[in-house]
Design a protein around this motif. Structure first.
Motif, mmCIF file in Angstrom:
data_model
loop_
_atom_site.group_PDB
_atom_site.id
_atom_site.type_symbol
_atom_site.label_atom_id
_atom_site.label_comp_id
_atom_site.label_asym_id
_atom_site.label_seq_id
_atom_site.Cartn_x
_atom_site.Cartn_y
_atom_site.Cartn_z
ATOM 1 N N ASN A 12 17.153 33.319 -17.625
ATOM 2 C CA ASN A 12 17.670 32.372 -18.600
ATOM 3 C C ASN A 12 18.249 33.131 -19.773
ATOM 4 N N LEU A 13 19.545 32.978 -19.988
ATOM 5 C CA LEU A 13 20.205 33.719 -21.059
ATOM 6 C C LEU A 13 19.748 33.273 -22.437
ATOM 7 N N ASP A 14 19.186 32.067 -22.556
ATOM 8 C CA ASP A 14 18.745 31.553 -23.851
ATOM 9 C C ASP A 14 17.228 31.485 -23.944
ATOM 10 N N ASP A 15 16.543 32.360 -23.251
ATOM 11 C CA ASP A 15 15.088 32.447 -23.317
ATOM 12 C C ASP A 15 14.709 33.853 -23.790
ATOM 13 N N PRO A 16 14.112 33.978 -24.981
ATOM 14 C CA PRO A 16 13.801 32.905 -25.928
ATOM 15 C C PRO A 16 15.055 32.413 -26.640
ATOM 16 N N PRO A 17 14.978 31.250 -27.303
ATOM 17 C CA PRO A 17 16.155 30.721 -27.998
ATOM 18 C C PRO A 17 16.677 31.707 -29.043
ATOM 19 N N ASN A 18 17.975 31.691 -29.233
ATOM 20 C CA ASN A 18 18.645 32.489 -30.272
ATOM 21 C C ASN A 18 18.449 33.990 -30.092
ATOM 22 N N SER A 19 18.349 34.420 -28.850
ATOM 23 C CA SER A 19 18.176 35.851 -28.579
ATOM 24 C C SER A 19 19.457 36.493 -28.049
ATOM 25 N N ARG A 20 20.519 35.726 -27.991
ATOM 26 C CA ARG A 20 21.789 36.229 -27.450
ATOM 27 C C ARG A 20 22.852 36.205 -28.542
ATOM 28 N N LEU A 21 23.572 37.316 -28.694
ATOM 29 C CA LEU A 21 24.595 37.444 -29.720
ATOM 30 C C LEU A 21 25.984 37.309 -29.122
ATOM 31 N N PHE A 22 26.866 36.730 -29.917
ATOM 32 C CA PHE A 22 28.289 36.649 -29.596
ATOM 33 C C PHE A 22 29.010 37.506 -30.622
ATOM 34 N N ALA A 23 29.826 38.438 -30.182
ATOM 35 C CA ALA A 23 30.482 39.366 -31.109
ATOM 36 C C ALA A 23 31.982 39.420 -30.845
#
Length: 471
Positions: A12-23
């Motif tokens: 899961n790309l969003d596990d945990p929430p807000n752990s993925r950055l967009f740059a």
């Protein structure tokens, strides 16, 4: 957009929430350079550079996935606006959009700094702050109380200054607190009863706004109940040292303080806030003497600040006993002196005003928290743009003429362009140095009640084989 090459490796790309950055980066930045730069902030689970499907060239967009939300937030705070490789433009870093969020979120997003917790009903706000201060600097704490009984509901909010601090608190606090990121104030939900009043959308001036369609709606906040302060009628001789200021604009306490501090003798200024720390649209002002309060009332009631937002200023009961004949006589004497000073023209005013008063000059159409350079001429419309600035407005865009007034002061401004239907715009400059100076001075500043985020815009895209968009 190209699929992530290795995203199957993560459940899961969003596990945990807000752990993925967009740059947003220069197109020359490689995956290895990104991984090296971001790895100092924590365990990286994946880096993806988005590439054109046909040319296989980078689009200047990438994603970085961390093992923890706090690591991603810290990386965003530290890396946003940094230059990764000499000769490339500064990168822009956001928390990536997820299923629970409809947009990318940046380092100043309030949704990332406020947490909701379950606490013992015996907790005071000091107890709440003491418990959670170990995770970072706290801006405020609020305990949700029953509106009727005043008793704690066993629920509270803690607002940190940085997203990483809120994330660390959620990850490390006692699980009994069940800490989560608080829902945005504009989102109606089953928890809206916690407000002790109306739905959360009311705090943004959306519901129950009274249908006011004036120009200040872009700044609008609701003018709620000023509380238990009794408004006095100055026409009946009820003068006090305390004033209640009502405003529809989203003014800060610092702005209100600066305005009323123009009149000597101000002892106290407090912006009234609701249970969530949002402005109620009222501020309580107290002066050390009756003359100052009366002068402030007469000069600032109906005053437009910022332009288009008319302030309402009224006397409120300050708790002092003026029932004695001597007290009443003294109050009426001061009132008569001050009314004469205010109403009888400039010459009399200069004589009657208390010592130390300075006249309040008509306020400029541009109200901001910085000193701006003088106005400069615009560059010719056919000038070649050497730099563009991308500006994000909160809560709403400023009028184009105001933006032109502000951004032309740094020289070589060609034009201002607002994107229809969005809270963003572009400023075109004929000289890069002028654009850089405008960005350095204006980023994060408030103009006429509107906060601006000023960044370098991406260069215009070259023509490509792709068909033109039809929207």
């Amino acid at each position: 957009m190209e699929e992530y090459p290795s995203k199957q490796a993560i459940e899961n790309l969003d596990d945990p929430p807000n752990s993925r950055l967009f740059a947003v980066t220069s197109r020359s930045i490689t995956e290895e350079e990104l991984r090296e730069s971001f790895s100092v902030f924590g365990d990286i689970q994946g880096v993806w550079v988005v590439k054109d499907k046909q040319t296989k060239e980078s689009k200047g967009i990438c994603y970085v996935k961390f093992a923890k939300s706090s690591q991603a937030c810290l990386a965003m705070e530290e890396m946003h606006g940094k230059v990764l490789v000499d000769g490339t433009k500064p990168i822009k870093v956001f928390i990536a959009q997820s299923r629970s969020s409809t947009r990318h979120r940046d380092v100043e997003d309030e949704e990332l700094t406020r947490i909701f917790v379950m606490i013992p009903k015996t907790f005071t706000e000091d107890d709440l702050k003491e418990t959670f201060k170990e995770y970072g600097d706290i801006e405020y704490c609020v305990i949700i109380k029953n509106k009727t009984t005043g008793e704690s509901k066993g629920l509270g909010y803690v607002r940190y200054y940085k997203p990483s601090q809120a994330a660390i608190a959620i990850e490390n606090c006692d699980k009994a607190y069940r800490a989560i990121l608080a829902e945005p104030r504009t989102k109606a939900s089953s928890t809206e009863d916690y407000s002790g009043g109306g739905a959360r959308v009311d705090y943004m001036g959306g519901a129950g706004g009274g249908g006011n369609n004036d120009a200040m709606n872009q700044y609008a906040v609701p003018m709620g109940d000023p509380g238990n302060y009794q408004t006095m009628d100055y026409r009946s001789g009820d003068f006090t040292r305390c004033l209640m200021v009502s405003t529809r604009a989203a003014l800060t306490q610092e702005q209100i303080f600066a305005l009323f501090d123009l009149i000597p003798g101000m002892e106290y200024c407090e912006l009234q806030r609701d249970a969530y720390g949002m402005s109620k649209g009222h501020a309580l002002i107290r002066y050390s003497n009756l003359g100052s309060a009366l002068y402030a009332k007469e000069k600032l009631n109906g005053f437009e600040y910022p332009p288009g937002n008319r302030l309402a200023v009224n006397f409120v009961d300050d708790g002092e006993d003026r029932s004695s004949p001597a007290g009443r006589m003294a109050m009426q004497f001061v009132a008569a002196q001050m009314m004469s000073a205010v109403w009888n023209g400039p010459s009399t005013s200069q004589v009657m005003k208390p010592t130390g008063f300075s006249s309040i000059a008509p306020m400029s159409r541009i109200q901001t928290d910085i000193n701006l350079p003088p106005l400069k001429k615009l560059a010719p419309p056919d000038s070649k743009a050497k730099e563009r600035l991308f500006v994000v407005f909160s809560p709403s865009p400023l009028p184009p003429d105001v933006l032109e007034d502000v951004f032309c002061r740094f020289g070589s401004l060609i034009e201002v362009h607002l994107v229809p239907g969005r809270k963003v715009g572009y400023m075109k400059y004929a000289e890069k140095q002028c654009a850089d100076e405008a960005m350095a001075v204006l980023h994060g500043r408030v103009v006429n009640g509107v906060k601006m985020k000023v960044m370098l815009a991406d260069p215009p895209r070259e023509e490509s084989h792709k068909r033109l968009r039809t929207y």
